[in-house]
Write a protein that holds these residues in place. Structure first.
Motif, mmCIF file in Angstrom:
data_model
loop_
_atom_site.group_PDB
_atom_site.id
_atom_site.type_symbol
_atom_site.label_atom_id
_atom_site.label_comp_id
_atom_site.label_asym_id
_atom_site.label_seq_id
_atom_site.Cartn_x
_atom_site.Cartn_y
_atom_site.Cartn_z
ATOM 1 N N VAL A 140 20.697 5.026 10.520
ATOM 2 C CA VAL A 140 21.375 4.705 9.278
ATOM 3 C C VAL A 140 20.825 5.605 8.181
ATOM 4 C CG1 VAL A 140 21.837 2.905 7.576
ATOM 5 C CG2 VAL A 140 21.661 2.316 10.010
ATOM 6 N N VAL A 146 25.396 3.920 1.807
ATOM 7 C CA VAL A 146 24.919 3.638 3.161
ATOM 8 C C VAL A 146 25.916 4.185 4.175
ATOM 9 C CG1 VAL A 146 24.080 1.858 4.739
ATOM 10 C CG2 VAL A 146 23.831 1.550 2.276
ATOM 11 N N GLN A 149 26.729 3.200 7.094
ATOM 12 C CA GLN A 149 27.432 2.269 7.966
ATOM 13 C C GLN A 149 27.800 1.007 7.190
ATOM 14 O OE1 GLN A 149 24.156 -0.491 10.204
ATOM 15 N NE2 GLN A 149 24.673 1.387 11.213
ATOM 16 N N ASN A 172 30.552 0.404 1.260
ATOM 17 C CA ASN A 172 29.190 0.553 1.799
ATOM 18 C C ASN A 172 28.226 1.039 0.727
ATOM 19 O OD1 ASN A 172 30.276 -0.199 4.270
ATOM 20 N ND2 ASN A 172 30.529 1.911 4.958
#
Length: 110
Positions: free
Chosen positions: A2, A24, A26, A75
């Motif tokens: 990540v 982010v 994901q 995200n």
């Protein structure tokens, strides 16, 4: 793996405001996301958490001045910082699911 990327730091005068962003790589909707900070010569400390259940928690030192938020569709997480003080000067890090971003510098000085 990540990846987290923070942005929005900078130099601001005491009493000023900044908005930090954390991107982010994901989907974030199922986990908590948090902000930490590390001042020069000090240990990294927790600042705020946005839980997957939409609960917001803050360190006493920032309560009433900082607001954490998240946009699960994008995200993204954010940290709105108001009434900044010189003691808020630190590198601010985003933390998600065991991963850290690279940090963004916030300097509060006149």
């Amino acid at each position: 793996q990540v990846q987290l990327v923070e942005s929005g730091g900078g130099l601001v005068q005491p009493g000023g405001s900044l908005r930090l962003s954390c991107s982010v790589s994901q989907s974030i909707f199922i986990n908590d996301i948090a902000w930490y900070r590390q001042a020069p010569g000090k240990q990294r400390e927790w600042v705020a958490t946005s839980t997957s259940g939409s609960t917001l928690n803050y360190a006493d030192s920032v309560k009433g001045r900082f607001t954490i938020s998240r946009d699960n569709a994008k995200n993204m997480a954010y940290l709105e910082m108001n009434s900044l003080k010189p003691e808020d000067t630190a590198v601010y890090y985003c933390f998600y699911h065991g991963y850290w971003g690279q940090g963004t510098q916030v300097t509060v000085s006149s």
